[in-house]
Design a protein around this motif. Structure first.
Motif, PDB file in Angstrom:
ATOM      1  N   THR A 188     -36.120  54.789  86.585  1.00 24.53           N
ATOM      2  CA  THR A 188     -37.578  54.904  86.023  1.00 24.53           C
ATOM      3  C   THR A 188     -37.507  54.772  84.517  1.00 24.53           C
ATOM      4  OG1 THR A 188     -37.213  57.315  86.220  1.00 24.53           O
ATOM      5  CG2 THR A 188     -37.892  56.409  87.992  1.00 24.53           C
ATOM      6  N   GLU A 189     -38.673  54.676  84.042  1.00 24.07           N
ATOM      7  CA  GLU A 189     -38.891  54.686  82.606  1.00 24.07           C
ATOM      8  C   GLU A 189     -39.024  56.033  82.004  1.00 24.07           C
ATOM      9  OE1 GLU A 189     -40.852  51.196  80.262  1.00 24.07           O
ATOM     10  OE2 GLU A 189     -42.194  52.933  80.183  1.00 24.07           O
ATOM     11  N   ILE A 190     -38.343  56.374  81.122  1.00 27.35           N
ATOM     12  CA  ILE A 190     -38.399  57.931  80.560  1.00 27.35           C
ATOM     13  C   ILE A 190     -39.016  57.629  79.020  1.00 27.35           C
ATOM     14  CG2 ILE A 190     -37.335  59.824  79.737  1.00 27.35           C
ATOM     15  CD1 ILE A 190     -35.381  59.229  81.994  1.00 27.35           C
ATOM     16  N   THR A 191     -39.761  58.446  78.630  1.00 24.00           N
ATOM     17  CA  THR A 191     -40.690  58.561  77.249  1.00 24.00           C
ATOM     18  C   THR A 191     -40.372  59.896  76.868  1.00 24.00           C
ATOM     19  OG1 THR A 191     -42.030  56.942  77.887  1.00 24.00           O
ATOM     20  CG2 THR A 191     -42.680  58.329  75.734  1.00 24.00           C
ATOM     21  N   LEU A 211     -32.868  55.624  61.998  1.00 24.12           N
ATOM     22  CA  LEU A 211     -32.777  55.950  63.623  1.00 24.12           C
ATOM     23  C   LEU A 211     -33.177  54.754  64.369  1.00 24.12           C
ATOM     24  CD1 LEU A 211     -32.480  58.000  65.950  1.00 24.12           C
ATOM     25  CD2 LEU A 211     -34.922  58.587  65.416  1.00 24.12           C
ATOM     26  N   LYS A 212     -34.022  53.929  63.615  1.00 23.82           N
ATOM     27  CA  LYS A 212     -34.694  52.826  64.479  1.00 23.82           C
ATOM     28  C   LYS A 212     -33.462  51.936  64.626  1.00 23.82           C
ATOM     29  CE  LYS A 212     -38.390  49.555  64.654  1.00 23.82           C
ATOM     30  NZ  LYS A 212     -38.826  49.660  66.206  1.00 23.82           N
ATOM     31  N   PHE A 213     -33.089  51.467  63.435  1.00 22.25           N
ATOM     32  CA  PHE A 213     -31.808  50.489  63.454  1.00 22.25           C
ATOM     33  C   PHE A 213     -30.655  50.708  64.564  1.00 22.25           C
ATOM     34  CE2 PHE A 213     -33.404  49.122  59.101  1.00 22.25           C
ATOM     35  CZ  PHE A 213     -34.039  48.257  59.510  1.00 22.25           C
ATOM     36  N   ILE A 214     -30.265  51.976  64.455  1.00 19.04           N
ATOM     37  CA  ILE A 214     -29.246  52.482  64.998  1.00 19.04           C
ATOM     38  C   ILE A 214     -29.554  52.430  66.903  1.00 19.04           C
ATOM     39  CG2 ILE A 214     -27.810  54.607  65.888  1.00 19.04           C
ATOM     40  CD1 ILE A 214     -27.070  53.329  63.219  1.00 19.04           C
ATOM     41  N   VAL A 215     -30.538  53.001  67.091  1.00 17.96           N
ATOM     42  CA  VAL A 215     -31.000  52.841  68.452  1.00 17.96           C
ATOM     43  C   VAL A 215     -30.960  51.645  69.145  1.00 17.96           C
ATOM     44  CG1 VAL A 215     -32.849  53.831  69.961  1.00 17.96           C
ATOM     45  CG2 VAL A 215     -31.919  55.335  68.470  1.00 17.96           C
ATOM     46  N   GLU A 216     -31.855  50.653  68.200  1.00 21.67           N
ATOM     47  CA  GLU A 216     -31.984  49.525  68.943  1.00 21.67           C
ATOM     48  C   GLU A 216     -30.965  48.610  68.591  1.00 21.67           C
ATOM     49  OE1 GLU A 216     -36.182  48.130  67.241  1.00 21.67           O
ATOM     50  OE2 GLU A 216     -36.868  49.527  68.632  1.00 21.67           O
ATOM     51  N   ALA A 217     -29.932  48.746  67.823  1.00 28.47           N
ATOM     52  CA  ALA A 217     -28.658  48.031  67.734  1.00 28.47           C
ATOM     53  C   ALA A 217     -27.823  48.151  69.201  1.00 28.47           C
ATOM     54  CB  ALA A 217     -27.612  48.562  66.680  1.00 28.47           C
ATOM     55  N   ALA A 237     -32.834  51.111  74.351  1.00 32.04           N
ATOM     56  CA  ALA A 237     -34.261  51.752  74.160  1.00 32.04           C
ATOM     57  C   ALA A 237     -34.906  51.355  73.248  1.00 32.04           C
ATOM     58  CB  ALA A 237     -33.938  53.423  73.804  1.00 32.04           C
ATOM     59  N   THR A 238     -36.166  51.594  73.160  1.00 27.64           N
ATOM     60  CA  THR A 238     -36.958  51.115  72.275  1.00 27.64           C
ATOM     61  C   THR A 238     -37.488  52.239  71.500  1.00 27.64           C
ATOM     62  OG1 THR A 238     -38.855  50.932  73.527  1.00 27.64           O
ATOM     63  CG2 THR A 238     -37.786  48.974  73.336  1.00 27.64           C
ATOM     64  N   LEU A 239     -37.764  52.108  70.182  1.00 28.07           N
ATOM     65  CA  LEU A 239     -38.436  53.295  69.404  1.00 28.07           C
ATOM     66  C   LEU A 239     -39.520  52.852  68.576  1.00 28.07           C
ATOM     67  CD1 LEU A 239     -36.454  55.690  67.434  1.00 28.07           C
ATOM     68  CD2 LEU A 239     -38.235  54.466  66.094  1.00 28.07           C
ATOM     69  N   SER A 284     -44.023  62.255  61.170  1.00 22.52           N
ATOM     70  CA  SER A 284     -42.925  61.537  61.376  1.00 22.52           C
ATOM     71  C   SER A 284     -42.375  61.644  63.062  1.00 22.52           C
ATOM     72  CB  SER A 284     -41.923  61.986  60.462  1.00 22.52           C
ATOM     73  OG  SER A 284     -42.110  61.730  59.228  1.00 22.52           O
ATOM     74  N   THR A 285     -43.423  61.496  63.686  1.00 21.86           N
ATOM     75  CA  THR A 285     -42.933  61.639  65.226  1.00 21.86           C
ATOM     76  C   THR A 285     -42.809  60.287  65.737  1.00 21.86           C
ATOM     77  OG1 THR A 285     -44.382  63.564  65.438  1.00 21.86           O
ATOM     78  CG2 THR A 285     -43.806  62.514  67.418  1.00 21.86           C
ATOM     79  N   VAL A 286     -41.686  60.175  66.566  1.00 27.99           N
ATOM     80  CA  VAL A 286     -41.193  58.725  66.976  1.00 27.99           C
ATOM     81  C   VAL A 286     -41.263  58.991  68.621  1.00 27.99           C
ATOM     82  CG1 VAL A 286     -40.065  57.846  65.145  1.00 27.99           C
ATOM     83  CG2 VAL A 286     -38.666  59.170  66.967  1.00 27.99           C
ATOM     84  N   VAL A 287     -41.661  57.589  69.231  1.00 30.47           N
ATOM     85  CA  VAL A 287     -41.273  57.765  70.646  1.00 30.47           C
ATOM     86  C   VAL A 287     -40.213  56.863  71.004  1.00 30.47           C
ATOM     87  CG1 VAL A 287     -43.254  56.024  70.931  1.00 30.47           C
ATOM     88  CG2 VAL A 287     -42.614  57.275  73.014  1.00 30.47           C
ATOM     89  N   ILE A 288     -39.326  57.248  71.887  1.00 28.80           N
ATOM     90  CA  ILE A 288     -38.108  56.695  72.333  1.00 28.80           C
ATOM     91  C   ILE A 288     -38.360  56.411  73.770  1.00 28.80           C
ATOM     92  CG2 ILE A 288     -35.720  56.634  72.849  1.00 28.80           C
ATOM     93  CD1 ILE A 288     -35.400  58.129  70.205  1.00 28.80           C
ATOM     94  N   THR A 289     -38.110  55.244  74.394  1.00 33.81           N
ATOM     95  CA  THR A 289     -38.624  54.887  75.573  1.00 33.81           C
ATOM     96  C   THR A 289     -37.252  54.023  76.025  1.00 33.81           C
ATOM     97  OG1 THR A 289     -40.834  54.236  75.456  1.00 33.81           O
ATOM     98  CG2 THR A 289     -40.148  53.529  77.291  1.00 33.81           C
TER      99      THR A 289
END
Length: 81
Positions: A5-8, A21-27, A32-34, A42-47
């Motif tokens: 399932t998709e988690i957010t 953070l975005k570069f590390i997660v998406e590397a 995941a996507t951020l 400065s709130t981000v959503v990670i799916t």
């Protein structure tokens, strides 16, 4: 049979650490996507797919030793938006 399932999840991160953070997660291709949910707070959503929950949790825990990452609930986020 496993049904992924998709988690957010929502996180607050210091503004100067958002790009890092975005570069590390998406590397981690396909992990995941951020996206920025709210620039003001400065709130981000990670799916991500539930199949990768353990991997993502380990990555976020490791990153938490380098940058300040605070998970916020969806209701907490929406009350500030």
């Amino acid at each position: 049979m496993y049904q992924p399932t998709e988690i957010t999840r929502f996180f607050q991160v210091p503004r100067h650490d958002l790009a890092y953070l975005k570069f590390i997660v998406e590397a981690y291709e396909g992990l995941a996507t951020l996206s920025t949910a709210d620039r003001k707070t400065s709130t981000v959503v990670i799916t991500y797919n539930s199949y990768f929950a353990g991997t993502l949790d380990a990555l976020l825990k490791s990153l938490g030793t380098e940058i300040a990452i605070k998970e916020v609930s969806a209701t907490e986020f929406s009350s500030h938006a």
